[in-house]
Scaffold this motif. Structure first.
Motif: not given
Lengths: 617, 617
Positions: A255-256, A313-314, A319-322, B157-160
């Motif tokens: 989804a990014e 972001a640069q 997106h990310g998982v923490i 990848g995708r977008t909605k």
């Protein structure tokens, strides 16, 4: 209520298949004759605590290690146990359910019946409360049939209550006496095994013939020490959580647009979070131990995450998982101090509405700064072990909120020029602990159950069943038992300048060793995890085919097998005795003396300094 | 950004193993020659809509069904496609990621290359936005190698975003023209396939040679109709969720002190919740369709749960698991009306602070009654399909809060005498949709990918790839294609008395059929689920051994295979033609006429009444 327990149940196809799985035994436990070899008398990791502990446990402190060997093994001093009178044993689940607990009961029942079909295993119903009120179910292979290799503690039920107060201990003593138990097996974690040691001591003092045995079963993985490599349930919990974390990583990458903040169960220590990170390679993990060691504030942590978000972001990554261990919140120094103030006020009976006004100025400042939902959670009564109700405090939402606020500020100020920061929060806990246990946990628990029997057959009291060399296949596992008191430490802290206080001897949760190999692995890969999205999906737990025998990364990288090495040293010492016998040459004796003298010097120096290390944790 | 896509990645052992799995093809798709047989021209389920739809889709409405058959199949009117020129095809992921999406791409690529190695498959990067901006990646077997049988949409990848506005449709048209595409394959759910039909129509109108094909891929399982039995991803999502729900059930039964309220993804329809209930047997599920059909209010639902809690307490049970579909909140009549008012005000640009004061008196009363967290969530802007942001509204917390309040009231009033009610809330969504796809989803998606190729090879436009008879093994699956317009309906509603409004033709999400067999199964077992704790754990998804081939319960109990029956009917009609030929006896002709005449009467009567049924959904 009793009738609810142990009833046969409808199983799914996979559950049925699992119920037919038969774990193997290490060769030393096969057959009906087992040799037990005793090592030297045990001490504690921190010598400074030894005196204190020995005073609290006069009957059970300083007992030797025990190793279980094949009846045919050639060990001069081993004792062969060949008589197996019928015995009566009770088993009780204590504390949070952990996948694999049922297999301890099964292994124990199996060992009892193999050695004497007249032996009896009573399960206490509803945890420690069932022990106090003597509610039991005689377990049979029939009753167990739909619980073998299955998750949960629902065969017998559990409570989180402790066996600690005089009243509770006396109730346990009466139960064991009136049920004529030869042994009581306590299945649980750090707290329950500490209670087991206390019970063993009390029983010995009271000349009660019931021997108490502990089994290390806790999903937190924090009952770890020289004798215990891992805990029943930890492998499964980490696998289920890693599966879900990896799914979320894939989701994030597809989804990014979201940052996922995931809080994991595991109490004070961050073992689950570390293992899951090594399995799934999420972008970040914030270990409570790192935060405590570096004394990071809430603002430091927020900044650390924001800087990471900005760096990503640069590279056009939004997106990310923490990962966040549930114990993190207590590891943040100023939050911990705030919690301590709140808990003190709660103990004084101050009402919730008045607490905020009675906090110290700086604690009040922090408290007022926090969003309402977290305030409410920090005001919850502490758990019976004095820690906060970690599972109820939504640290993931707090950090997501703080990071969002800071990112919006940076966006407004123009120091951050990327897209808007979006967070989704998760707490992974309850959805893992009822899982079908992994093959490893099935095997580990089953063999531990067998060892419990052999501990009782050898007449030992206050011991924990141990298995080492676990990263190797079952037929290489080493079976043993260690006195629970040898795993204890004593906490010292200063409450006010000048006055220092000493805690009761207890098994304390082991924290993640920041000098250990598992953490080293994380440190080496942290930067790639953060920036390169090298997510890895261990997938759902498999019971068949490749992957079914996978073991925890932290178990495999650590070079443990303390018990094995202890035996090896003993063999060296024996060998030296054989070589340096009266009649050997002067040179041989001289050489031996010289080396032994320097070795003694080195070890003395090391032992006195290592005490300090342990305390600092 | 482009360089992030399609890069090889580090796979876990299980992922590697999965990447080597080769799905089978049904016999009709094996080899390089396939026969396509066309059925009668299609109509719509609701005849009243036919006119409307045919007017909106003059070029693509009323096309015949297509069946793909073995080249050797003896069908008189079938057309054998033996020429396979090299073609250029584009593929795009639209909407929420669903496990198995990657296999559609793989199946399509495989079919393209088998029939002509010079054919090209371009993947659009970043979903529909990649389509508009013509960002592509040429997919090859090499690039796909670490994505075969893997979850997520991260290959492309995708977008909605939708492909709906004139600007978007034109951008898609330009992309297809300038990339010289012979075909465009759109992977998605209800909305994306409606968009696909619109694109097909526009392309036909504009004499663009690109044929548009849709593939039913959505975890919601709500793209269901006469032609489509289930959707790619639904099986996996339900299995992962059921695993977790069952773990929570085991947890509840072990600890015996919590009620778990679990909200499940699935958008408006409750298919996921129904399937998970039939898999795991939790105590309760509240389907949005039941609530809508019985017009239950928030208070009715609260009371229903409270009464259940109380009945269980009388049996000394203080635990339970309750499932809630995310669409439930919109199914509650008064909440739906409130949401509609809020969305209207938002659309008028009323600021969040002023909305509450501009609500109608009764909507305002409901709004003010709700706890703050849910107010905030109800104020979120609606999604692009006009529904509320269902994934963000914590219905589970709302109901847990309402039930707790009511139980405390009953406790105080003395009408409830049990222990205090404790709830723990969960939302299971994001942690399932990135999962490794189940074997069923791998197979289903892969074969659908192949069918996409054959649809294009047959020169069809505006079709959806279909597979029926799915509850049987792959070699019994029936391959076909149906015009997307044949799946459309038109919504009618009255906005004010007298004035009725007609919506655009679209595929609407299928709701759970309250007269269907799956719901019947739930109804039959509901009372036992509620009181008897007959929890069942399907366990983690297995890829090997027994259990690996398990299919969704709702798929297996429903007697679908509409396409198969349509073919069977055609065979009967053909047979009658063969028997009743000029020269047959007067009696035979008379008998045929008599039966056909009454059959026609019956069907005419049924068709005109069945329209009403569908509208009432």
């Amino acid at each position: 209520m009793d009738s609810d327990y142990g009833i046969p149940r409808e199983l799914s196809d996979l559950q049925k298949l699992r119920s037919l799985y038969q774990p193997l035994l290490p060769p030393c436990l096969e057959g009906t004759t087992v040799r037990v070899e005793f090592g030297d008398a045990t001490t504690t990791a921190d010598l400074a605590d030894a005196h204190n502990i020995s005073r609290s446990f006069p009957h059970t402190y300083g007992q030797p290690l025990a190793h279980f060997l094949r009846a045919t093994a050639k060990v001069p001093d081993a004792q062969v146990i060949s008589e197996h009178p019928a015995i009566r044993v009770g088993v009780v689940f204590c504390g949070r359910q952990s996948p694999g607990g049922h297999n301890v009961v099964w292994g124990l029942l199996n060992a009892l019946k193999i050695h004497n079909p007249n032996s009896v295993l009573l399960g206490f119903l509803g945890g420690s409360e069932g022990l106090f009120s003597q509610k039991t179910l005689e377990t049979t292979d029939d009753i167990l049939s739909t619980y073998k290799n299955q998750g949960g503690y629902d065969l017998l039920g559990r409570t989180k209550d402790q066996i600690r107060t005089t009243e509770q201990v006396n109730a346990a003593l009466s139960a064991c006496k009136s049920l004529k138990l030869d042994g009581l097996v306590i299945v649980g974690g750090v707290t329950s095994n500490t209670d087991a040691a206390q019970l063993a001591e009390t029983f010995a003092e009271a000349k009660c013939p019931t021997k108490v045995v502990g089994v290390p079963v806790t999903l937190n993985g924090d009952l770890k020490n020289q004798f215990v490599e891992t805990n029943v349930g930890f492998d499964t919990i980490c696998k289920v959580n890693s599966q879900l974390i990896s799914n979320v990583c894939t989701d994030a990458l597809s989804a990014e647009k979201y940052y996922y903040f995931i809080r994991l169960m595991g109490r004070k220590a961050s073992h689950v979070a570390l293992e899951c990170t090594l399995q799934s390679h999420p972008n970040m993990v914030i270990l409570g131990e790192e935060v405590a060691a570096s004394k990071l504030t809430l603002f430091d942590i927020t900044k650390q995450i924001c800087d990471a978000v900005q760096a990503r972001a640069q590279q056009d990554k939004y997106h990310g998982v923490i990962l966040l261990p549930e114990g993190l919140i207590e590891s943040i120094p100023e939050v911990y101090a705030l919690l301590k103030e709140i808990h003190n006020l709660l103990r004084q009976g101050v009402s919730l509405d008045n607490i905020s006004s009675q906090l110290s100025p700086w604690a009040s400042a922090l408290f007022e700064f926090l969003p309402p939902f977290i305030k409410k959670q920090l005001l919850l009564h502490p758990e019976s072990d004095d820690s906060a109700q970690l599972s109820q405090i939504e640290t993931e939402k707090l950090l997501a909120y703080l990071v969002e606020t800071e990112m919006n500020k940076r966006l407004k100020e123009g120091t951050y020029k990327g897209k808007k920061f979006n967070a989704i929060c998760h707490f992974f806990g309850y959805q893992a602990r009822g899982s079908l246990p992994s093959k490893f946990d099935c095997d580990y628990a089953y063999v531990l159950g067998h060892i419990c029997y052999h501990i009782l057959a050898a007449g030992l009291n206050g011991y924990m069943a141990t298995l080492t060399n676990l990263k190797n296949p079952v037929n290489k596992w080493r079976c043993g038992a260690a006195p629970i008191t040898a795993m204890m430490t004593v906490k010292r802290w200063s409450q006010s300048p000048g006055a220092s206080s000493i805690g009761k001897p207890a098994i304390h949760p082991a924290t993640v060793d920041l000098r250990g190999k598992a953490y080293e692995l994380l440190r080496q890969n942290g930067a790639r995890f953060l920036m390169d999205d090298i997510y890895r999906n261990p997938g759902p737990i498999q019971f068949d085919g490749p992957g079914a025998d996978a073991k925890a990364v932290t178990l495999c990288v650590e070079d443990q097998d303390y018990m094995g090495r202890m035996k090896e040293l003993q063999e060296y010492l024996d060998k030296i005795r054989t070589i340096v016998k009266p009649g050997c040459s002067q040179d041989v004796l001289k050489a031996a003396l010289s080396v032994m003298s320097s070795l003694t010097d080195v070890l003395t120096a090391m032992s006195s300094s290592s005490g300090g290390h342990h305390k600092s944790l």
